[in-house]
Design an enzyme around this catalytic site. Structure first.
Site, PDB file in Angstrom:
ATOM      1  N   GLY A   1       0.812  -1.297   0.062  1.00 52.30           N
ATOM      2  CA  GLY A   1       0.055  -0.077  -0.101  1.00 52.30           C
ATOM      3  C   GLY A   1       0.866   1.290   0.098  1.00 52.30           C
ATOM      4  CB  SER A   2       0.189   4.722   1.203  1.00 52.49           C
ATOM      5  OG  SER A   2      -1.207   4.680   0.847  1.00 52.49           O
ATOM      6  CB  THR A   3       4.495   1.838   3.196  1.00 54.89           C
ATOM      7  OG1 THR A   3       4.388   0.446   2.870  1.00 54.89           O
ATOM      8  CG2 THR A   3       4.050   1.973   4.704  1.00 54.89           C
ATOM      9  CB  ALA A   4       4.878   0.527  -2.083  1.00 55.20           C
ATOM     10  CE  LYS A   5       0.254   6.556  -2.337  1.00 58.06           C
ATOM     11  NZ  LYS A   5      -1.021   7.240  -1.368  1.00 58.06           N
TER      12      LYS A   5
END
Lengths: 227, 563
Positions: free
Chosen positions: B277-281
């Site tokens: 999820g957003s931690t991959a941003k």
């Protein structure tokens, strides 16, 4: 039997021969004509008795020695067994004690003990740099401590401690943690706290016990946060 | 005359028998006699201990006893059972059948402490004996149980590192052959052959048991309060890649693995993979910054919707057209902003950065059943792949990989393999340090600094994780709320994995802590569920590792552009 006797006589002659001096040889040569039988050697009763005695003594000595050695070996075996048993018991005792120590020093046991002593987890790590005495971090009373105590802890630990007097070994590479769990005296336990010099709060080598708290942050969750 | 003949016959018979025993069957009879006296006993090798980074025991082997019985020597099984029962803690009714019969060797109870055996021994019960054995003890119980693992009834590793490091820990059993007299005593003058056992090696982990404990407490409490299926926490040292804590909840007591569910005995931190999820941003935007396609201040126009490959992408909160800086995109975790930024470097570069940050690559910890995660090869990407992968959908990682992405950014852009085993210690005290994995530069030092600045805005007032603040410290991180993929159907469910991965101190990074809460029923967002756990674990870790605040102030970075 006769042949033996002759042989003895002959042997007697031959054996003696090299020991004879030259004139004796001549005498013997003359005596050769009168060859006669020699009486058989009679066994010496006294020397045979000695012989038997010696053999018996040797035998007895050997037997006794064997017995002594065997007994001492068996004794040794018993001792070894006894010592092994003792060693085993001591080893088991040591292990039981080590196990006890391990269980008592497990974090969960320490936490329990710390809470029993009235300690609470620190919510703000604070450090004092040595030398210089600069306070790093924001000292804040740990939640759950009565205000008067808090004031005293703050005074003792953070502001009036003469940092320069601390032994330099107390200084870690970056500074000294003072944000550790502070004891909060409960009824009648004030004495305990007063016995503790402020310095006891700042030993950095000891892991500070920080334990579960519901956390003030959970209560700060007034607004829904979106992601 | 008759007497003479009879004597001759008898003597001949004796002589014949003598000849038979001494000459014909002599050697085999001597061997049989030796066989009666000879006894070979196994000398078990002491299993190595598993220690935490300070050398405190997480798993140790201690002596124990098995209680055995010779049924033929027991006259009154019922009363023997009644006297044994309270000491060994087994019901007398259950013990009696084991003591009744004509078997010469049965087990009555296994792995009791030597102390308990002493109490039994004092009763002087006929027919009750003991044999020496060993017992694996986990002094911390649940402490690091999922990392350390457990052993089976035979003392062989069945889970976790106990299983993975069986060869190193077990050592080699020896044996002893000796001639024994009645009563089992060694006959002193007879031959004794002894092959000494080789004790196993001790294993020292990088785990700090105090941090591990706090992490376990914190995540267990969060899983409870959020009514989540599970949760994990990883704490890593940035400069060395050492894993200081790997916690998961629910967990189990390593002293009693049988009573726990199989799922709770594994180490979810490494075995479970999930969409980041957003931690991959952070990977996407690190790539964008490293390629100089944008910097933290670059303004990107973020529309309310974005059509790509026939699908319309939205942000989690509806908005009009915004003018966000790259920092603002990170702080507010804008999907559309991240897609637009990713398009500046293109799918090949994006894929390349994902791989270089370690997605789909094993962590090098060699943990059993580790999940490596997955990212589809760029050749197979569809029109919607770049947009989804840019914000963390359609790829999977495990918790350590996810934490290591942040450790890489925090370590000046250099990625190193996470380390779980600090050293092996041989019985002679020789310390064997496993080779450290390779170090590779993923992004430049300057890019790393810029990404860290952007991460700090996430815990700021305009960010998604204000709850992850630590008073006095500058910290940064990234929230994530990923859709949970049900492993049974491989499909998305209504559930999520909420996460927060943070770094402290952000201007001189020392520690990374990652928190994941899987399938919460109460609460949904990473900042809200993971943030406070991060704060608690990181606050303690900073104290335990004696990391003072840097004393600097956070720069003011605009999240939006005016006009």
């Amino acid at each position: 039997m006769t042949s033996t006797e002759h042989a003895v006589a002959v042997i007697d002659e031959t054996v003696s021969a090299p020991e004879l001096t030259a004139p004796q040889v001549r005498k013997r040569t003359r005596a050769h004509a009168h060859l006669s039988l020699v009486a058989p050697l009679s066994p010496d009763r006294a020397s045979r008795g000695t012989f038997v005695l010696i053999v018996t003594a040797i035998l007895a000595f050997a037997l006794i020695t064997m017995l002594v050695i065997n007994t001492s070996l068996a004794q040794g075996s018993f001792t070894v067994q006894a010592l092994r048993g003792e060693f085993q018991a001591l080893q088991e005792n040591e292990q039981a004690l080590l196990e006890e120590v391990a269980a008592a020093s497990a974090p969960i046991a320490l936490e329990y003990r710390a809470r029993e002593l009235g300690m609470v987890p620190s919510s703000t790590p604070v450090f004092i740099s040595v030398p210089g005495g600069q306070v790093l971090g924001k000292p804040r009373p740990a939640p759950g401590i009565a205000s008067s105590t808090t004031a005293r802890i703050a005074t003792n630990a953070t502001f009036t401690t003469d940092v320069s007097s601390l032994p330099t070994t107390f200084a870690g590479s970056r500074g000294i943690a003072v944000g550790g769990s502070a004891p909060s005296p409960r009824s009648g336990e004030d004495a305990l706290w007063q016995e503790l010099p402020p310095r006891s709060l700042v030993a950095p080598d000891q892991p500070l016990v920080v334990v579960s708290d519901s956390g003030p942050d959970d209560q700060l969750m007034a607004e829904p946060v979106v992601d | 005359m008759i007497l003479l003949v009879a004597t001759a016959i008898v003597l001949t018979l004796f002589g014949g028998r003598l000849l038979e025993l001494q000459v014909l069957r002599g050697p085999s009879l001597a061997e049989a006699a030796l066989g009666q006296r000879l006894k070979t006993t196994d000398l078990p090798a002491q299993r190595g201990s598993i220690l935490d980074s300070a050398g405190d025991p997480l798993a140790v082997t201690v002596e124990a006893r098995n209680v055995t019985a010779d049924q033929t020597l027991i006259d009154d099984p019922a009363s023997t059972a009644a006297r044994l029962a309270p000491i060994v803690g087994i019901d007398a009714a259950e013990l009696t059948p084991r003591l009744t019969g004509d078997r010469k060797f049965v087990y009555v109870a296994k792995m009791i402490t030597p102390e308990t055996w002493n109490r039994i021994s004092d009763l002087e019960l006929p027919g009750i004996f003991s044999e020496i054995t060993t017992r694996r003890v986990y002094p911390g119980g649940e402490l690091a149980a999922n990392v350390v693992g457990f052993v089976g009834a035979e003392g062989v590793g069945m889970g976790g590192l106990e299983y993975a490091l069986e060869k190193e820990l077990a050592g080699k059993a020896g044996n002893q052959t000796f001639e024994k007299g009645p009563g089992g005593r060694v006959i002193p003058t007879a031959n004794v052959e002894r092959v000494d056992p080789e004790p196993g090696m001790d294993v020292r982990l990088t785990i700090d048991r105090d941090i591990q404990f706090v992490a376990q407490e914190a995540i267990a409490e969060r899983v409870r309060s959020a009514q989540a299926a599970s949760g994990t926490v990883v704490v890593m040292e940035v400069k060395t890649g050492r894993i200081l804590a790997m916690a998961t909840a629910p967990t189990f007591d390593a002293n009693d693995p049988g009573s726990a569910k199989a799922a709770d005995r594994g180490n979810r931190v490494l075995t479970d993979v999930f969409e980041p999820g957003s931690t991959a941003k952070v990977i996407t935007l690190s790539g964008v910054v490293n390629e100089a396609a944008a910097d933290p201040y670059t303004v990107i126009k973020v529309p309310p919707r974005l059509r790509r490959g026939g699908e319309a992408f939205q942000d989690h909160t509806p908005h009009g057209t915004l003018r966000l800086t790259l920092s603002g995109i990170m702080a507010q975790s804008s999907n559309i902003g991240t897609i637009l930024a990713a398009e500046r470097i293109g799918k090949y570069k994006l894929y390349d950065y994902m791989k270089r940050f370690g997605v789909g690559d094993d962590t090098g910890t060699n943990f059993p059943a580790e999940g490596d995660g997955y990212i589809p090869p760029v050749e197979n990407w569809s029109a919607t792949s770049l947009p989804t992968i840019a914000f963390g959908q359609g790829l999977s990682v495990n918790a350590v990989q996810a934490a290591n992405v942040f450790a890489t950014v925090a370590n000046g852009g250099i990625r190193q393999d996470p380390r779980l085993i600090d050293a092996f210690i041989s019985p002679t005290g020789e310390v064997i340090t496993p080779e450290s994995g390779e170090r590779t530069r993923v992004i430049s030092r300057e890019a790393s600094r810029q990404v860290l600045t952007m991460l700090e805005t996430v815990v700021g007032d305009g960010g998604t994780a204000p709850l992850a603040k630590i008073p006095g410290y500058r910290v940064g991180g990234k929230t994530g709320t990923a859709m949970f993929v049900d492993p049974r159907c491989g499909c998305y469910t209504r559930d999520v994995v909420a996460s927060f991965i943070g770094v402290a101190p952000i201007d001189d990074p020392e520690l990374v802590a990652a928190v994941f809460v899987s399938q919460p029923r109460s609460g949904r967002y990473g900042g809200q569920l993971g943030g406070p756990v991060f704060t608690r674990v990181m606050t303690y870790s900073l104290q335990a590792r004696q990391i003072p605040p840097t004393g600097t102030r956070a720069p003011r970075i605009p999240l939006t552009a005016k006009g």
